[in-house]
Structures are given as structure tokens and as C-alpha cells.
Scaffold this motif. Structure first.
Motif: not given
Length: 266
Positions: A158-168
Motif C-alpha cells: 500500500v505504502r509504495e504505490p501511494l508514495v509513488t502516486a503522490l510524488t509522480m
């Protein structure tokens, strides 16, 4: 790190979703002429508009579309396809708009009642479908930038896709969400005035059919442009929506004001 421009866009869209409809209603409700309220009891229409959205979308269409989307049947997938869904939104919402007006606005047929109804309808939609989501996203973005360690409690999946979506995600997307809500609220106000005009003029069927078509075509144009793959497709979609709403207001909404009574019916 989440770009600062993205965080500003999230905050701006949240403010638009929360304050534009509420601010518009407060401005209408507090207008006075010689110390007397210019539009007495206009809050009834605002509340009725919120009810119309909740009844026509949250309690009926959205659950129905979710169920259809889970069915591995060709006809069900056709019903949830973008072109058809564009018009079912109009069908459900304009039917709900008409029924709620007939039920709760029997004495309130002023032009400003239509405007207030649309503010309530479009406002609660903006808050529930976009504004709250933007606030949650804003909180997560701030957390990523200030104390990302707190996200370690989330499962990695959950964490990695979330952070990727927010930053990219492009910052422009957050601003466009706010622009889209302005256009949508303007459309809901116009459609509410149209349906109320149909009631006042005794042409309910014409107003309802026109509102369903305008609603559906507006949705379809935005969807087709946004998914067209053209350069700047998202921007083109929102410009098209604003242009359609501006044309609707110019050709009908503003011109229709003299066709309505100026005071509540007795």
C-alpha cells in the motif's frame, strides 16, 4: 518529496470544493434590501439540492454502477462504459432534481431558488466526491514530506504505490480538479434553473429531456477529450466544460430570470 506545487493544488481544490458552494449560498442568503432579506427562505432550496444529489447518486446510481461493474456480462459492461455512464448520470440526477423540486419546492419557484438548489446539489457532490479526498491526499502529502517514517506502519504493498502516486503525479492534475468542480457546480446551477423553469412554465417533460441531454453531452465531451490522447488533453477537457457551461448560462440561465416569480408562492 511531494512537490510544493502539488500540495498547493490539493489545498486550493479543497478550498474550492468546500467554500465555493457554501460561500455562494451565504452571499445569497445574506442579501438585504432596506434591512429586509432579499431572498427569504432560500435555504430550503439549498438543502433540497443536497438531498437530490444524495438520493440520485449516493443511494441509487453509484451502488448500481458498482454492482454492474462487478458483473462479467457484456450488457453490464456496456452500461458502465464511459459514453453510456455519461448519460445515466444525467438520467438519474435530472430525475432526482425534478422529483425533489416537485416535492419540496412547491411554493418556491423563484429563479434564485433554482440557483440555490444547484449550489446545494453541486456543492455536496464537490465535497463528498472530491473535497474530502483532496483533504486526505493533502494530509498524506504533508506527512510524506515532514515525517515519512510514519508511513512505515502501512503494508509495503500500500505504502509504495501511494508514495509513488503522490510524488509522480503531475501537479497540474490537482489544479484541474478544482477547475472541473467550478464547471460542474456551474452546470448544476444551470440545470436546476432549467428544471425549475419547466415546472413554472408547465413544460416539465421538455425541461427534463433537455436537462438529461445537456448533462449527458457535457459529461461525454469531457470524458472523450480527457481520454483522447491529444496533447494537453486534460486541459482541453476542462476548457471545453467551462465553455459549455458559459454558453448555457449566456443562452438560457441568465436570460430566464424574468420568467420566474419574484416571491414565494402562497
Amino acid at each position: 518529496m511531494v512537490p510544493v506545487s502539488s500540495i498547493v493544488g490539493m489545498a486550493l481544490t479543497s478550498v474550492i470544493c468546500m467554500l465555493v458552494p457554501v460561500g455562494g449560498f451565504v452571499w445569497i442568503a445574506t442579501r438585504r434590501d432596506a434591512g429586509v432579506r432579499r431572498y427569504p427562505k432560500v435555504g430550503r432550496a439549498f438543502a433540497a439540492g443536497m438531498l437530490a444529489f444524495v438520493a440520485s447518486q449516493l443511494l441509487t446510481r453509484i451502488p448500481l454502477m458498482a454492482w454492474l461493474g462487478s458483473q462479467d456480462l457484456s450488457w453490464a459492461q456496456w452500461l458502465v462504459s464511459a459514453p453510456v455512464a455519461s448519460f445515466t448520470a444525467g438520467l438519474f440526477e435530472e430525475t432526482g432534481r425534478l422529483l425533489v423540486m416537485l416535492w419540496l419546492l412547491r411554493r418556491f419557484h423563484r429563479w434564485i431558488d433554482g440557483v440555490s438548489f444547484g449550489l446545494g446539489h453541486g456543492g455536496i457532490e464537490a465535497v463528498l466526491l472530491v473535497g474530502l479526498n483532496q483533504l486526505v491526499t493533502l494530509g498524506l502529502a504533508i506527512l510524506v514530506n515532514i515525517d515519512p517514517g510514519k508511513l512505515d506502519q502501512m503494508p509495503a504493498g500500500v505504502r509504495e504505490p501511494l508514495v509513488t502516486a503522490l510524488t509522480m503525479r503531475p501537479p497540474l492534475d490537482y489544479y484541474l480538479a478544482g477547475v472541473e468542480r467550478i464547471g460542474a457546480i456551474g452546470l448544476h446551477i444551470g440545470l436546476s434553473v432549467l428544471i425549475l423553469w419547466g415546472i413554472v412554465a408547465g413544460r416539465r417533460a421538455l425541461a427534463w429531456v433537455s436537462a438529461v441531454l445537456i448533462h449527458g453531452v457535457s459529461n461525454l465531451v469531457v470524458v472523450l477529450l480527457a481520454t483522447s490522447g491529444l496533447p494537453g488533453a486534460s486541459v482541453l477537457a476542462e476548457v471545453a466544460l467551462l465553455a459549455l457551461v458559459a454558453g448555457f448560462w449566456t443562452l438560457f440561465v441568465l436570460r430566464s430570470r424574468p420568467w420566474f416569480p419574484t416571491m414565494p408562492l402562497r
